[in-house]
Design a protein around this motif. Structure first.
Motif, PDB file in Angstrom:
ATOM      1  N   ASP A 146     -19.687   5.492  20.535  1.00  0.00           N
ATOM      2  CA  ASP A 146     -19.061   5.081  19.278  1.00  0.00           C
ATOM      3  C   ASP A 146     -19.980   5.408  18.098  1.00  0.00           C
ATOM      4  OD1 ASP A 146     -16.642   3.939  18.229  1.00  0.00           O
ATOM      5  OD2 ASP A 146     -17.847   2.245  17.542  1.00  0.00           O
ATOM      6  N   HIS A 204     -16.777  11.624   9.276  1.00  0.00           N
ATOM      7  CA  HIS A 204     -16.252  12.475  10.346  1.00  0.00           C
ATOM      8  C   HIS A 204     -14.774  12.141  10.567  1.00  0.00           C
ATOM      9  CE1 HIS A 204     -15.651  14.218  14.340  1.00  0.00           C
ATOM     10  NE2 HIS A 204     -16.755  14.928  14.131  1.00  0.00           N
ATOM     11  N   TYR A 227     -13.190  11.677  13.123  1.00  0.00           N
ATOM     12  CA  TYR A 227     -12.996  10.725  14.217  1.00  0.00           C
ATOM     13  C   TYR A 227     -13.782   9.429  14.021  1.00  0.00           C
ATOM     14  CZ  TYR A 227     -11.117  14.782  16.741  1.00  0.00           C
ATOM     15  OH  TYR A 227     -10.385  15.872  17.127  1.00  0.00           O
ATOM     16  N   ALA A 228     -14.333   9.221  12.842  1.00  0.00           N
ATOM     17  CA  ALA A 228     -15.208   8.060  12.631  1.00  0.00           C
ATOM     18  C   ALA A 228     -14.488   6.733  12.857  1.00  0.00           C
ATOM     19  CB  ALA A 228     -15.808   8.101  11.232  1.00  0.00           C
ATOM     20  N   LYS A 229     -13.194   6.704  12.621  1.00  0.00           N
ATOM     21  CA  LYS A 229     -12.445   5.456  12.785  1.00  0.00           C
ATOM     22  C   LYS A 229     -11.653   5.423  14.084  1.00  0.00           C
ATOM     23  CE  LYS A 229     -12.088   4.533   7.833  1.00  0.00           C
ATOM     24  NZ  LYS A 229     -11.176   4.240   6.693  1.00  0.00           N
ATOM     25  N   ILE A 230     -11.952   6.365  14.989  1.00  0.00           N
ATOM     26  CA  ILE A 230     -11.309   6.387  16.304  1.00  0.00           C
ATOM     27  C   ILE A 230     -12.307   5.866  17.328  1.00  0.00           C
ATOM     28  CG2 ILE A 230     -10.251   7.836  18.072  1.00  0.00           C
ATOM     29  CD1 ILE A 230      -9.464   9.770  15.857  1.00  0.00           C
ATOM     30  N   HIS A 231     -11.887   4.977  18.186  1.00  0.00           N
ATOM     31  CA  HIS A 231     -12.803   4.332  19.122  1.00  0.00           C
ATOM     32  C   HIS A 231     -12.269   4.428  20.544  1.00  0.00           C
ATOM     33  CE1 HIS A 231     -14.545   2.647  15.490  1.00  0.00           C
ATOM     34  NE2 HIS A 231     -13.336   2.186  15.170  1.00  0.00           N
ATOM     35  N   ASP A 249     -20.182   8.453   9.393  1.00  0.00           N
ATOM     36  CA  ASP A 249     -19.215   8.213   8.325  1.00  0.00           C
ATOM     37  C   ASP A 249     -18.754   9.548   7.756  1.00  0.00           C
ATOM     38  OD1 ASP A 249     -19.538   5.522   8.673  1.00  0.00           O
ATOM     39  OD2 ASP A 249     -20.964   5.283   7.018  1.00  0.00           O
ATOM     40  N   THR A 252     -18.615  -4.951  18.156  1.00  0.00           N
ATOM     41  CA  THR A 252     -18.682  -5.147  16.705  1.00  0.00           C
ATOM     42  C   THR A 252     -17.469  -5.887  16.168  1.00  0.00           C
ATOM     43  OG1 THR A 252     -17.621  -3.007  16.253  1.00  0.00           O
ATOM     44  CG2 THR A 252     -20.018  -3.015  16.506  1.00  0.00           C
ATOM     45  N   SER A 253     -16.526  -6.203  17.038  1.00  0.00           N
ATOM     46  CA  SER A 253     -15.368  -6.985  16.625  1.00  0.00           C
ATOM     47  C   SER A 253     -15.746  -8.466  16.595  1.00  0.00           C
ATOM     48  CB  SER A 253     -14.211  -6.757  17.603  1.00  0.00           C
ATOM     49  OG  SER A 253     -13.857  -5.395  17.650  1.00  0.00           O
ATOM     50  N   VAL A 313     -17.268  -0.376  20.484  1.00  0.00           N
ATOM     51  CA  VAL A 313     -16.630  -0.966  19.312  1.00  0.00           C
ATOM     52  C   VAL A 313     -16.246  -2.423  19.552  1.00  0.00           C
ATOM     53  CG1 VAL A 313     -14.277  -0.255  19.955  1.00  0.00           C
ATOM     54  CG2 VAL A 313     -14.866  -0.585  17.535  1.00  0.00           C
TER      55      VAL A 313
END
Length: 374
Positions: A173, A179, A181-185, A177, A194-195, A191
């Motif tokens: 993961d 990229h 795919y930066a928000k794809i996990h 920032d 970090t939730s 990830v």
């Protein structure tokens, strides 16, 4: 770390970096299993999968370090087209032994899919999953085109380093920032830690590179990854590839020193004649594969009755020269010699035979020859 994780590590199979094994008994290096989940004439895929479970559990009981399956397609005699599915089944029937792919053919798949599959496997069997990757299709060109939905097959291999980097970022993961795919996990994955309320899973499947030539050897060395070489079907390239891996090696967060295993075809039986009879089924199967006639693994009786032509006989003689077979003592000596000659850090044994009982018995006899527990 949970009590469950402590229990897993207490078994000794997954301690340390999750890569290096421990030699058991009198074995010169750790011993492992590569299972093609073969289907013999007169048998079924269901029976082959049951045999795979029996072999994995036997390997665990006898102190083999890891058990891998390999991705193949459009081969009637090999029921391992879906490594992740098989490994999930095997994880449910084992407790300690490392399980992995030897390997997943990365150009056949989207890296995100592999990250999700092996993240799920890691959740099922924490701390004992290996992700071995190859760049070959594991099949013929037409089938590869069907898998990849492209006719430009060379691009899959050429793009392998970029695909590997993308897979690594999904597993960690770690896309930067900006990229795409930066928000794809990949989930399960980091990830989740970090939730809100998330807890970091301590495990991530180690990556291995597999090869039968110098390309993956050099890449594995440059990246500081463990390397697995297919000696069982590319014996002439073994020493050059291992030398290249070691010369190219750069220490990484994964490994401070090179670690190389080699796949080796070996089959033991109580009598030399029986061992020869069994490996000839694999020889005939390979002849048919190489001549465009893949099928189920023939029975010993069919192999005995087959009349090889001159070209086929030459191929069989060459192929058998790389299969260590005979009595348990003879196989032990052959494995010892191979480990000494190559300097391999681990030997991964694949048994070529028609029936599950012969293959299962071979692993038991090899374990006995080395005085492994169980």
């Amino acid at each position: 770390m949970s009590g469950e994780d402590e229990e897993i590590r207490a078994g000794g199979e997954t301690a340390g970096d999750g890569i290096r094994g421990t030699a058991r008994g009198t074995a010169p290096v750790p011993l492992s299993v590569l299972d093609l989940v073969t289907v013999g004439a007169g048998s079924t895929a269901s029976r082959a999968v049951r045999t795979a479970v029996d072999i994995a559990r036997t390997a665990e009981r006898r102190g083999f370090h890891r058990y891998w399956v390999a991705e193949h397609h459009s081969m009637p005699g090999v029921a391992s087209s879906s490594p992740a599915v098989l490994l999930a089944h095997l994880a449910a029937h084992t407790e300690r032994i490392r399980l992995g792919s030897g390997g997943v053919m990365l150009p056949n798949h989207a890296p995100l899919v592999i990250a999700e599959q092996f993240g799920t496997l890691e959740a099922m069997a924490p701390g004992r999953v290996d992700l071995g990757l190859g760049r070959a299709p594991g099949t013929d060109g037409a089938t590869a085109a069907a898998l990849r939905r492209t006719e430009r097959l060379h691009e899959g291999a050429d793009e392998f380093p970029a695909q590997l980097a993308e897979l690594t970022r999904f597993l960690d993961d770690s896309f930067p920032d900006g990229h795409p795919y930066a928000k794809i996990h990949a989930v399960p994955g980091p990830v989740q830690a970090t939730s809100p309320g998330g807890v970091q899973d301590p495990h991530r499947p180690p990556l291995w590179l597999l090869g039968s030539s110098g390309f993956s050897a050099r890449l594995a060395g440059t990246l500081g990854l463990p390397f697995a070489f297919a000696h069982h079907f590319s014996a002439a390239n073994t020493l050059p590839a291992l030398d290249l891996y070691r010369a190219s090696f750069r220490p990484s967060e994964v490994l401070a020193e090179p670690y190389a295993l080699i796949g080796v075809a070996a089959l033991a039986a109580e009598a030399e004649q029986e061992a020869r009879r069994q490996v000839m089924t694999g020889a005939l199967s390979m002849v048919r594969l190489r001549t465009g006639r893949p099928g189920l693994v023939p029975s010993p009786e069919e192999a005995e009755a087959y009349r090889f032509n001159e070209l086929e006989r030459d191929f069989v003689d060459s192929w058998l020269g790389n299969v260590i077979h005979g009595t348990p003592d003879a196989v032990r000596q052959g494995l010892d010699d191979l480990a000494e000659r190559t300097g391999a850090d681990e030997l991964m044994i694949t048994a070529n035979a028609h029936g599950g009982p012969a293959r299962l018995r071979s692993y038991e006899l090899i374990a006995d020859a080395y005085g492994l527990p169980g």
